[in-house]
Scaffold this motif. Sequence first.
Motif, PDB file in Angstrom:
ATOM      1  N   GLN A 185       0.826  -1.203   0.000  1.00 28.79           N
ATOM      2  CA  GLN A 185       0.000   0.000   0.000  1.00 28.79           C
ATOM      3  C   GLN A 185       0.861   1.253   0.000  1.00 28.79           C
ATOM      4  O   GLN A 185       1.882   1.332   0.681  1.00 28.79           O
ATOM      5  N   GLU A 186       0.427   2.240  -0.775  1.00 21.78           N
ATOM      6  CA  GLU A 186       1.145   3.519  -0.778  1.00 21.78           C
ATOM      7  C   GLU A 186       0.844   4.280   0.505  1.00 21.78           C
ATOM      8  O   GLU A 186      -0.224   4.145   1.100  1.00 21.78           O
ATOM      9  N   GLN A 187       1.791   5.111   0.918  1.00 18.94           N
ATOM     10  CA  GLN A 187       1.657   5.844   2.175  1.00 18.94           C
ATOM     11  C   GLN A 187       0.439   6.756   2.162  1.00 18.94           C
ATOM     12  O   GLN A 187      -0.234   6.929   3.185  1.00 18.94           O
ATOM     13  N   LYS A 188       0.103   7.302   1.004  1.00 18.82           N
ATOM     14  CA  LYS A 188      -1.054   8.213   0.945  1.00 18.82           C
ATOM     15  C   LYS A 188      -2.358   7.489   1.304  1.00 18.82           C
ATOM     16  O   LYS A 188      -3.267   8.082   1.887  1.00 18.82           O
ATOM     17  N   ASP A 189      -2.423   6.193   0.963  1.00 18.99           N
ATOM     18  CA  ASP A 189      -3.628   5.433   1.307  1.00 18.99           C
ATOM     19  C   ASP A 189      -3.700   5.172   2.814  1.00 18.99           C
ATOM     20  O   ASP A 189      -4.774   5.219   3.417  1.00 18.99           O
ATOM     21  N   ALA A 190      -2.543   4.882   3.420  1.00 24.02           N
ATOM     22  CA  ALA A 190      -2.501   4.702   4.872  1.00 24.02           C
ATOM     23  C   ALA A 190      -2.864   5.997   5.583  1.00 24.02           C
ATOM     24  O   ALA A 190      -3.577   5.990   6.590  1.00 24.02           O
ATOM     25  N   ASP A 191      -2.372   7.111   5.060  1.00 18.91           N
ATOM     26  CA  ASP A 191      -2.672   8.419   5.654  1.00 18.91           C
ATOM     27  C   ASP A 191      -4.168   8.724   5.548  1.00 18.91           C
ATOM     28  O   ASP A 191      -4.759   9.286   6.473  1.00 18.91           O
ATOM     29  N   TRP A 192      -4.780   8.355   4.417  1.00 19.34           N
ATOM     30  CA  TRP A 192      -6.224   8.582   4.248  1.00 19.34           C
ATOM     31  C   TRP A 192      -7.020   7.816   5.292  1.00 19.34           C
ATOM     32  O   TRP A 192      -7.938   8.365   5.911  1.00 19.34           O
ATOM     33  N   LEU A 193      -6.671   6.554   5.502  1.00 17.09           N
ATOM     34  CA  LEU A 193      -7.401   5.742   6.472  1.00 17.09           C
ATOM     35  C   LEU A 193      -7.258   6.319   7.875  1.00 17.09           C
ATOM     36  O   LEU A 193      -8.238   6.403   8.633  1.00 17.09           O
ATOM     37  N   ALA A 194      -6.043   6.739   8.236  1.00 16.28           N
ATOM     38  CA  ALA A 194      -5.816   7.304   9.566  1.00 16.28           C
ATOM     39  C   ALA A 194      -6.563   8.620   9.743  1.00 16.28           C
ATOM     40  O   ALA A 194      -7.076   8.918  10.830  1.00 16.28           O
ATOM     41  N   ARG A 195      -6.651   9.392   8.677  1.00 16.25           N
ATOM     42  CA  ARG A 195      -7.338  10.690   8.754  1.00 16.25           C
ATOM     43  C   ARG A 195      -8.856  10.509   8.843  1.00 16.25           C
ATOM     44  O   ARG A 195      -9.525  11.186   9.624  1.00 16.25           O
TER      45      ARG A 195
END
Length: 407
Positions: free
Chosen positions: A206-216
């Motif tokens: 997974q790209e970091q932007k997708d992980a950041d989206w989930l956390a946000r």
Amino acid sequence: MAQADTVQSLRISQARSADEREAVWRFRYGVYVEEMGKIALANADHKRRFLTDELDEDALILYAQEGDAVVATLRINNAKRTRLPPALETAYRLSRFSAIAPERLSFSSRLMVARDLRGSVALHKILSRAYELGLESGVVYDFCYCAPALIELYEHLGYRPYTENFLDPEVGYRVPLILALKDAIHLEAVQSPFWRKLKNRPDMWQEQKDADWLAREFPATTKAARWGAGEDAFWQFLADKLRPSTGSRVPLLEDLSEDERKRVLKSGTVLSCRAGDTILRAGDVGNELFVVLSGLAEVRLSKAKQTIAVLEPGQVFGEIAFIANVKRSADVVALAESEILVVSQTFLRKLMRSAPDLASKVLFNLSRVLCERLVYSTRSMLPEKPKPPEKPAKTSGAKKTITIRTG
């Protein structure tokens, strides 16, 4: 047949034919209705001993077979082919995932394993196959929900609580969970068995932007990640909630050493509840024990709408079913936003084998809780003793002389 031989001969297959699917329906019925006593399930066919519903029509049904017997099963629905019931769409907050292509979302349910194989690798085998199929078909997120006692199991797999819990009218209080199939950082951190499938395929990470989206979008997922990454953070959280300076008495932990307290508390998982959430319902099946960490919970007799007790931080509930495997005897409702520690009966059984002295202390503490509750219940049911009539004041036979002084 010995369990080791049974596990080695397990075959994981997809149920495609009518005969295969009906064998799964019968296995489900045996687990849910005959073993667990959930006779009121709306989709249970008691005449044919089937348990099936509309989500089975276009689902991928996995099952494990030993000889001719079904011993485990799991259902997977893909959002492109399946429209979930509106109540589940709401519970999963699917509107927040509208930007993601439907074929990249899946829903797992009806996971069950035969009683004799619940300590074997049967569960691992069927879940690993489901994970592989998800990766191959391009699924990004898988959703499921579970009973509070199973949160620990799912968190170890890599699932995370991410939104509010909900009350399923048939099976009780449930926790929605999400698995980011390609989140290499999280799967490695929690030592998920799925990580072994993903670590050699960095092109799929997974790209970091997708992980950041989930956390946000769902901040609760970050708390699960912190606890999964290290037990010290989880222990510190529990210690802060239950430190003696708060004045909370914790009956479950009385007379335990610091190390023993850690062992008991770290065996559980934390449930976040909203005010008004029905955590337990009278008549439900379950064997979890609950410890109030923060907030308040009210114990009620459901039919009489009568409050039995209000539980503060440190107090426990669910202890009868935890010990005796009986149905819940009362409703328990959160009166405020609360955090509840959930301890499974499986932990106690393991403790009885690995640390019998500690297990005996825990059981003794629970017996004291039961005795205190019994005394309270008995007193509350007894009618109040009538007060004896007041005795008239004693008077002598002599006439009283009243002297009036005037000034």
